[in-house]
Design an enzyme around this catalytic site. Structure first.
Site, PDB file in Angstrom:
ATOM      1  N   GLY A  14      22.098 -14.189  15.541  1.00  9.08           N
ATOM      2  CA  GLY A  14      20.749 -14.056  16.094  1.00  9.08           C
ATOM      3  C   GLY A  14      19.908 -13.179  15.180  1.00  9.08           C
TER       4      GLY A  14
ATOM      5  N   HIS B 102      20.407 -16.911  21.074  1.00 13.44           N
ATOM      6  CA  HIS B 102      19.602 -16.579  22.247  1.00 13.44           C
ATOM      7  C   HIS B 102      18.300 -15.854  21.892  1.00 13.44           C
ATOM      8  CE1 HIS B 102      18.672 -16.111  26.392  1.00 13.44           C
ATOM      9  NE2 HIS B 102      18.807 -14.804  26.399  1.00 13.44           N
TER      10      HIS B 102
ATOM     11  N   GLY C  35       6.879 -11.603  23.675  1.00 14.87           N
ATOM     12  CA  GLY C  35       6.409 -10.876  22.514  1.00 14.87           C
ATOM     13  C   GLY C  35       7.250  -9.702  22.081  1.00 14.87           C
TER      14      GLY C  35
ATOM     15  N   HIS D 223      15.468  -8.960  35.552  1.00 15.49           N
ATOM     16  CA  HIS D 223      14.075  -9.323  35.264  1.00 15.49           C
ATOM     17  C   HIS D 223      13.425  -9.815  36.549  1.00 15.49           C
ATOM     18  CE1 HIS D 223      10.581 -11.233  33.478  1.00 15.49           C
ATOM     19  NE2 HIS D 223      10.905 -10.753  32.298  1.00 15.49           N
TER      20      HIS D 223
ATOM     21  N   ARG E 158       2.564 -11.936  33.906  1.00 18.24           N
ATOM     22  CA  ARG E 158       1.931 -10.812  34.620  1.00 18.24           C
ATOM     23  C   ARG E 158       1.049 -10.012  33.666  1.00 18.24           C
ATOM     24  NH1 ARG E 158       6.502  -7.740  36.126  1.00 18.24           N
ATOM     25  NH2 ARG E 158       7.723  -9.244  34.929  1.00 18.24           N
TER      26      ARG E 158
ATOM     27  N   GLU F 271      21.246  -6.185  20.914  1.00 18.01           N
ATOM     28  CA  GLU F 271      21.642  -6.044  22.320  1.00 18.01           C
ATOM     29  C   GLU F 271      23.138  -5.752  22.452  1.00 18.01           C
ATOM     30  OE1 GLU F 271      20.315  -9.290  24.780  1.00 18.01           O
ATOM     31  OE2 GLU F 271      21.136  -8.406  26.616  1.00 18.01           O
TER      32      GLU F 271
ATOM     33  N   VAL G 170      13.249  -7.938  21.329  1.00 21.52           N
ATOM     34  CA  VAL G 170      13.138  -8.606  20.028  1.00 21.52           C
ATOM     35  C   VAL G 170      12.693  -7.603  18.970  1.00 21.52           C
ATOM     36  CG1 VAL G 170      12.900 -11.067  20.408  1.00 21.52           C
ATOM     37  CG2 VAL G 170      10.913  -9.606  20.694  1.00 21.52           C
TER      38      VAL G 170
END
Lengths: 654, 248
Positions: free
Chosen positions: A14, A43, A50, A257, A273, A394, A411
């Protein structure tokens, strides 16, 4: 036996893993990336909304800088993070995003002039300045003081991963696809590489390297409903844990989440949101302002997930065939905005729910999403306990996020930590020799081969799919948004039983090559160990901090729990990890513990907090310059090439 | 075309073949499942593997239509299996085949990754800018027109699922044909002002019948692309640009 030698072995293809490989390659070292899947399918591609970086280009980002990003990140972590790491991160994020711009990410750009936006359910007009025209834009996300989240529509992770993988291809980084690391090769306090199984041919080989970096992402798939891809199973963390030398940090810190769709559990971005979307209950009522009058829908993720759960417990959820849910309403944003900036969301709604979010509400509920815990490393990404082992992204507990990660910081972490730790890995490779540990590699390879043979030859026993499903359901029921001692203890007991049963696994299909059942059987015990670290750690942490919310211990207890959980797995036959605790040094914190500003102030203060607060105030008074002030309060280190200050529009380097 | 269908008994007719096993012969095998609300091909195949045949091979990663892993031929059409709902099929028998064109790993699993890496290397899918490594990342980024950035993003949305190749008549006839995925990548970098390659540089990559002039305009790519990328428009545009390049 096939033995492959390289300078830098990276497990996981990743964003974080690829970025480390690029850093090594650019410093002139060989790098091989192992990946379960083609790298562009990792993933990372699923990150939508963002990446946070305090560029401060847009009108709503004005005044943003490293200090504001730092404060948001530390508060978001509920003071659980490593503040030095947070400083390293916020100072490098603008550089990372600018580098990615040069590498081809088509970041959404600012259009000078007036534009219409929705803020707190009202249409407002924002005016972007002429000098900002064409610079990188940003949107609002939860738990942030400024609009700091830079994006490409809602396909940010996709564009970042493609740009970084393209760069890796340009640099000639080798990616070995459809390979699974099944054990680390180690002796004494040194890691030498990994035993790797080819998922197509079933062949085992040994990869020997000066440095081994684990970048395998999170462990969301220990839960039955998660936003995570199927490959996020925590097996990278388990590789480190099973050495018996390297501990996992804060495994109980698991993020839910607020907005994954029901029932599929697929994420719809926080950008919904951030761009003005609202949460509504069974009556269509917007309930978040009642709970969090200040931040409302844009409180931190842990807070919103708890408030949603509380609201559903009051009977305000919408009942459906898949349990209760609430509504996410983005209809007020209008078709044009949704089709431009939330198009993946629209596609997901169309295909998985058969609805159009331009006119329909989206059924959502809090769903497992992110693993704050992971392989415990120091600031340079070096794993505790084994020299030559690193971890990043992660998969790691570098500890940028403490007990709650801010949206847009994941990210960002992958590329920032990839840049920084990539340099440290390259430093390590330059100063260490390759040990040709053929004999040792052979021992480990034979051990794994024997384990596989035994499994395949066992005539009857437990079914891997069943054990996994039982674990996933149990984690969902017992280790969720709200937690209670007895329920967690029950979880520990059940996982103990599952671990014992996992010693008697058998497979129906005895083929050694391309056998999905065998791959599953080889993983399930690893996943159970990870689940046990999460559950046991949660049972022992008798306080509430960030995403770890105990209904029987509602206070954040700085007096007793300003410390990080370290979980060790001493012997393969153990059924529980051994826990140690690593204190966070309050007296060196730049930002001493305080109140995050959500709900009631339920904090048991640490006795040193007032003392450190007074010190910080005194130092701050002496240094009007923000950089000098920061250095006087808490020193931190960065690789030389990334030490510079960041330029901002209209501010220069100040 | 959507039917109200819960409680149907579905039959999945699936191609089974293990090319790594000399004794294995390609054959179609039927599996029966009770249809459930919201059932996708992903859910169905997972259930079949877990409860009926653990040897069944297929690829899913994100299961959200984002990563491009799971393309297969469903009732004769190449589609992303994760986001295909069983209820859209009026007939309860659903046929699943692996995508053609790609190397078969087994059953429904094909090696798309290898082909995509080759395509990336062939058309050099990265920004060509000699100054790229000298940029000072502490300074303000270079500006880009917002609509140009949006246009590049539009063309950058390809998920390398391979459906355009599986649906391509030309590709079936000649293995060295680049195909729509490669053309879309060229179009993406051609549209990007950060990439300093000239039209002639691109001509060198695609200006022949293995490239954009080989396309027979059957447009299976346009019909089946799950991201609805503008293949037809971009292939026509590339052809024009490449012809102009030769007339200069």
């Amino acid at each position: 036996m096939k033995v492959i030698y390289t300078d830098s072995l990276i497990i996981g293809g990743g964003l974080a893993g690829l970025r480390v490989a690029i850093a090594c390659k650019e410093r002139g070292h060989d790098a091989i990336v192992l990946s379960l899947v083609p790298a562009k399918r990792s993933h990372s591609a699923a990150a939508q909304g963002g990446m946070q970086a305090s560029l401060g280009n847009s009108s709503k980002g004005q005044g943003d800088n490293e200090d504001v990003h730092f404060e948001d990140t530390v508060k978001g972590s509920d003071w659980g993070c490593d503040q030095r790491v947070a400083r390293m991160f916020v100072n490098t994020a603008p550089k990372a995003i600018r580098q990615l711009a040069a590498w081809g990410v088509p970041w959404s750009r600012i259009q000078a002039g007036e534009r219409s936006a929705v803020v707190n359910a009202e249409r407002v007009t924002l005016t972007e300045s002429l000098d900002a025209h064409g610079l990188i834009n940003s949107r609002d996300f939860g738990g942030t003081k400024k609009w700091r989240t830079c994006y490409t529509s809602d396909g940010t992770g996709h564009t970042m991963l493609y740009a970084v993988d393209n760069r890796a291809i340009q640099d000639g980084v080798e990616v070995h696809e459809r390979k699974e690391a099944i054990a680390l090769i180690h002796e004494g306090d040194r890691c030498y590489g990994a035993i790797v199984r080819d998922l197509i041919t079933g062949e085992l080989s040994a990869y020997l390297a000066k440095a081994t970096t684990i970048a395998t992402g999170g462990y969301g798939r220990i839960y039955s409903i998660t936003t995570n891809a199927l490959i996020c199973e925590g097996t990278g963390q388990a590789l480190a844990l099973e050495t018996g030398k390297t501990p996992l940090g804060n495994m109980e810190a698991v993020q839910f989440h607020p907005t994954a769709i029901v029932p599929a559990g697929i994420l719809v971005t926080e950008g919904c949101r951030g761009d003005g979307g609202l949460l509504r209950d069974v009556d269509g009522y917007r309930f978040m302002p009642d709970y969090e009058p200040d931040k409302k829908e844009l409180a931190s993720r842990d807070v919103v997930s708890r408030r949603m759960t509380e609201h559903m417990r009051k009977g305000k959820g919408v009942k459906g065939p898949f349990g209760e849910h609430l509504w996410l309403d983005i209809t007020l944003l209008g078709r044009e905005h949704i089709e431009k900036n939330l198009r993946e969301v629209k596609e997901i709604c169309q295909y998985f729910l058969g609805i159009d979010p331009v006119v329909d509400y989206i059924p959502v509920r809090p769903t497992q999403h992110y693993s704050m815990g992971g392989i415990r490393t120091n600031e340079k990404g070096a794993a505790y306990g084994l020299l030559g082992l690193f971890s990043v992204g992660e998969a790691a507990c570098w500890d940028l996020h403490g007990f709650n990660r801010l949206g847009g910081n994941s990210v960002a972490e992958t590329v920032v930590a990839g840049m920084l730790i990539g340099e440290y890995v390259a430093d390590f490779v330059e100063t260490h020799d390759l040990h040709l540990q053929r004999g040792l590699a052979m021992d480990f390879l034979n051990r794994e081969k024997e384990r596989i043979t035994k499994l395949v030859e066992r005539k009857s026993g437990e079914d891997a799919f069943t054990l996994k499903r039982e674990m996933q359901d149990l984690m969902m029921d017992n280790v969720s948004v709200f937690r209670q001692g007895p329920v967690l203890e029950q979880g520990v007991a059940k996982l103990t039983e599952l671990l014992e049963r996992s010693r008697n696994l058998a497979v129906k299909n005895q083929k050694l090559h391309s056998n999905p059942e065998l791959a599953e059987a080889l993983k399930v015990q690893k996943m159970l160990k990870i689940a046990q670290c999460v559950t046991f750690g949660a049972a022992k942490r008798t306080e509430s901090r960030g995403a770890h919310a105990r209904e029987d211990f509602i206070y954040r207890d700085d007096a007793n729990w300003l410390k990080r959980t370290l979980a060790y797995w001493d012997n393969p036959d153990d059924v529980l990890p051994r826990l140690e605790y690593e204190p966070l040094d309050l007296m060196s914190m730049e930002l001493p513990p305080g109140f995050r500003g959500y709900g009631k102030k339920n904090i048991i203060d640490h006795p040193d907090t007032p003392k450190r607060l007074a010190e910080v105030e005194a130092v701050a008074a002496q240094h009007p310059d923000r950089f000098e002030r920061q250095q006087a309060l808490m020193k931190y280190d960065l690789p030389e090439r990334y030490q510079g200050k960041n330029e901002r529009l209209g501010k220069g380097f100040n | 075309m959507e039917t109200q269908a819960t409680g149907r008994k579905l039959t999945f007719e699936i191609l089974r073949f293990d090319p790594h096993d000399p004794k294995s012969k390609p054959r179609m095998v039927n599996y029966e499942l009770q249809e459930a609300p919201g059932m996708s091909i992903f859910i169905a195949l997972t259930l079949i593997r877990e409860t009926q045949d653990p040897s069944l091979q297929f690829d899913f990663v994100c299961r959200a239509g984002i990563c491009g892993s799971c393309a297969m031929v469903i009732n004769g059409k190449p589609m992303l299996a994760c986001r295909t709902q069983t209820k859209i099929f009026p007939h309860p028998k659903i046929t699943l085949m692996p995508m053609p064109v790609f190397e078969l790993i087994g059953d429904l699993s094909v090696n798309t990754g290898k082909v995509m890496r080759e395509i990336s290397e062939r058309v050099k899918t990265w920004i060509h800018d000699k100054r790229q490594d000298d940029i000072d990342v502490t300074r303000l980024e270079e500006t880009m027109e917002p609509e140009v950035a949006d246009h590049v993003y539009e063309l950058d949305r390809c998920i390398e699922c391979g459906i355009c190749l599986a649906a391509c008549g030309t590709k079936r006839m000649r293995d060295d044909f680049l195909g729509a995925v490669g053309f879309m990548k060229i179009a993406r970098f051609l549209a990007d002002p950060r990439d300093h390659r000239s039209d002639h540089d691109f001509y060198e990559l695609i200006g022949n019948d293995r490239g954009v002039f080989g396309c027979m305009s059957l447009m299976g790519c346009e019909d089946f692309c799950p991201k609805e990328l503008p293949h037809q428009e971009q292939i026509a545009y590339l052809r024009r640009r490449m012809v102009f390049d030769q007339q200069k």
